[in-house]
Design an enzyme around this catalytic site. Structure first.
Site, mmCIF file in Angstrom:
data_model
loop_
_atom_site.group_PDB
_atom_site.id
_atom_site.type_symbol
_atom_site.label_atom_id
_atom_site.label_comp_id
_atom_site.label_asym_id
_atom_site.label_seq_id
_atom_site.Cartn_x
_atom_site.Cartn_y
_atom_site.Cartn_z
ATOM 1 C CG HIS A 203 -2.090 0.918 1.124
ATOM 2 N ND1 HIS A 203 -2.145 2.114 1.806
ATOM 3 C CD2 HIS A 203 -3.248 0.831 0.413
ATOM 4 C CE1 HIS A 203 -3.290 2.722 1.534
ATOM 5 N NE2 HIS A 203 -3.984 1.975 0.691
ATOM 6 C CE LYS A 205 -1.479 4.857 -1.017
ATOM 7 N NZ LYS A 205 -1.828 3.646 -1.624
ATOM 8 C CG ASP A 210 18.054 12.010 -11.147
ATOM 9 O OD1 ASP A 210 17.816 10.980 -11.807
ATOM 10 O OD2 ASP A 210 18.031 13.156 -11.639
ATOM 11 C CG HIS A 417 -6.742 8.371 -0.654
ATOM 12 N ND1 HIS A 417 -5.552 8.057 -1.306
ATOM 13 C CD2 HIS A 417 -7.244 7.186 -0.235
ATOM 14 C CE1 HIS A 417 -5.371 6.757 -1.296
ATOM 15 N NE2 HIS A 417 -6.370 6.196 -0.647
#
Length: 496
Positions: A203, A205, A210, A417
């Site tokens: 879950h 994210k 770089d 969210h």
């Protein structure tokens, strides 16, 4: 301190040198009756003295190494990284706040900026991928930002940028072709079977660009995250120390994405971290001192040196002095995705303890939409029932309910969210909801930032101040509904 060390080392050197000199003097003037009579014995004596001299020199070198070693400090030296930070937000279409309010950097702009900045590597972790409307059988012009992001991602390999993507098994059922298109363009993709490994999902994210720039937040690689869902995250520029630490978490997913992988009993030392709750990364920039670390879940994916996400949350709550503001999509102190379901009171107990024992004031903003889990309500009512002016217990709870807008046919949209917490000491931005599963079996990360400045102007720019301004805006908005008033809102599934 250095004067004392130098004085001591000088004394030690003189002492050892005099000892060697005395030993040599004894050898040179040794009488035959003392044992060195024959050539053989004389050779043995000479060897003994040479060996002693060699050991003495080694001793001197070791003494200097110990005495001149930098002393341990209670605080790590500041990082040379800049670690400039920006709160990132996505405000859904048809959501208009009343009054003069401020917003974070738009998510679409942040992602496009990161993609433009990438010159060497891009590593992305997302629960699922749906960057076009066709992925969910929806024809909507609001997917245009998602399509633009997908186009930029596909172009990176042609610019000699190495792209690695990790996603979850199991995941949301869609018709997504995003990953297939990316593979065809040269992007390396791995799916981690968390269902087999931990009985959970991936879950988390986050992005790493770089090995220097980092994005952590609530947004999946979904066009709805850009136009239909309210998201929040943090973008950190030029922070290679933190980026390299996050890469260790990425690497743990990557190796577990290999066929027939199995979790190690103990993670190799390459996965260890020196940045955690007890030893955060220290950054000093523009008269602001920042202490930063990344927590993670679930425990089987974390070496002992990594602070667990639940541990970080409890620590933040217990260290707060005056207030704690929490915004999460769901809150339920249970393990609800496993059978049998179990009570998981770790965070709930921490809230009650802080509210009662330390009189910390809580404001908890929980999302409510068509897919809200009904068992949240009794637990939230239980917390709210503790609120008592007479007993000096302050726990306020509201639901954040987004209006449906003009496109009610879009599934899994129109929801706040966000997953974050802000206190008088700390800003915490996470990828996990506050249900027990997210800390026991499901992979997530939490970014913990504490900033301080004695400069009045700079003090107002700390991440804590900025994040609390975001919370105040939402808490006071027309979208925040009292617990007792949710029956007036048909878009909330928690109707009593």
């Amino acid at each position: 301190m250095f004067f004392f060390v130098n004085l001591l080392s000088t004394f030690l050197l003189k002492f050892i040198r005099s000892l060697v000199y005395e030993r040599m003097r004894i050898f040179m003037f040794l009488q035959p009756r003392h044992g060195c009579v024959s050539d053989k014995k004389e050779s043995i004596c000479l060897t003994s003295v040479v060996l002693f001299a060699f050991m003495t020199i080694v001793g001197i070198l070791l003494a200097f190494a110990v005495l001149q070693r930098p002393q341990d400090s209670h605080q790590d030296p500041p990082s040379i990284d800049q670690c400039r930070m920006a709160i990132v937000e996505s405000i859904p279409q048809y959501v208009d706040y009343q009054g003069n309010v401020t917003f974070g950097l738009p998510l679409e702009k942040a992602w496009k900026e990161l993609l433009s900045m990438a010159t060497e590597t891009l590593q992305v972790v997302s629960f699922y991928w749906t960057l076009t409307g066709e992925d969910i059988n929806i024809n909507s012009s609001s997917d245009r930002p998602g399509r633009a992001i997908l186009d930029q991602l596909q172009s990176l390999p042609s610019r000699n940028v190495s792209v690695q993507v990790v996603t979850s098994l199991p995941t949301i059922k869609t018709n997504s072709t995003d990953l297939k298109k990316l593979r065809q363009k040269g992007v390396a993709v791995r799916e981690v079977n968390f269902g087999r490994l931990t009985n959970g999902i991936l879950h988390a994210k986050f992005w790493i660009v770089d090995g220097r720039h980092v994005f952590i937040g609530s947004a999946n690689m979904d066009w709805r995250a850009l136009t239909q869902v309210k998201e929040l995250g943090m973008l950190i520029y030029n922070c290679s120390s933190l980026a390299k630490d996050l890469q260790k978490i990425f690497l743990s997913y990557w190796v577990m994405g290999e066929p027939n992988s199995s979790l190690p009993e103990k993670w190799p030392s390459t996965f260890d971290t020196v940045i955690n709750k007890d030893h955060p990364l220290l950054v000093e920039e523009d008269n602001i001192t920042s202490k930063i670390y990344i927590a993670a879940s679930p425990p089987p994916f974390c070496p002992k040196s990594r602070t667990l996400d639940s541990e970080a949350i409890v620590s933040i709550i217990s260290e707060a002095q005056t207030f704690i503001d929490v915004a999460v999509m769901s809150y339920s102190p249970i393990i609800r995705f496993q059978h049998p379901k179990r009570y998981w009171p770790t965070i709930d107990n921490a809230i009650r303890t802080a509210a009662y024992e330390k009189r910390v004031a809580f404001r908890i903003l929980v999302s409510c939409w068509h897919n809200s889990y009904s068992t949240m309500l009794p637990f939230l009512r239980s917390l709210a029932s503790l609120d008592s002016f007479k007993d000096h217990i302050n726990i306020k709870i509201k639901f954040y309910i987004l209006p449906p807008g003009n496109e009610t046919n879009i599934p899994f949209s129109r929801v706040n969210h966000n997953k974050y917490m802000v206190t008088d000491k700390v800003a915490y931005i996470s990828t996990s909801n506050w249900d027990g599963d997210y800390f026991s079996t499901t992979a997530g990360v939490g970014l913990v930032i504490s900033q301080n400045s004695h400069h009045p102007i700079q003090k107002s720019k700390t991440v804590q101040k900025q994040l609390r301004a975001v919370f105040d805006r939402d808490w006071s908005s027309e979208f925040a509904v009292q617990l007792a008033d949710i029956k007036k809102h048909p878009h909330c599934a928690l109707l009593p």
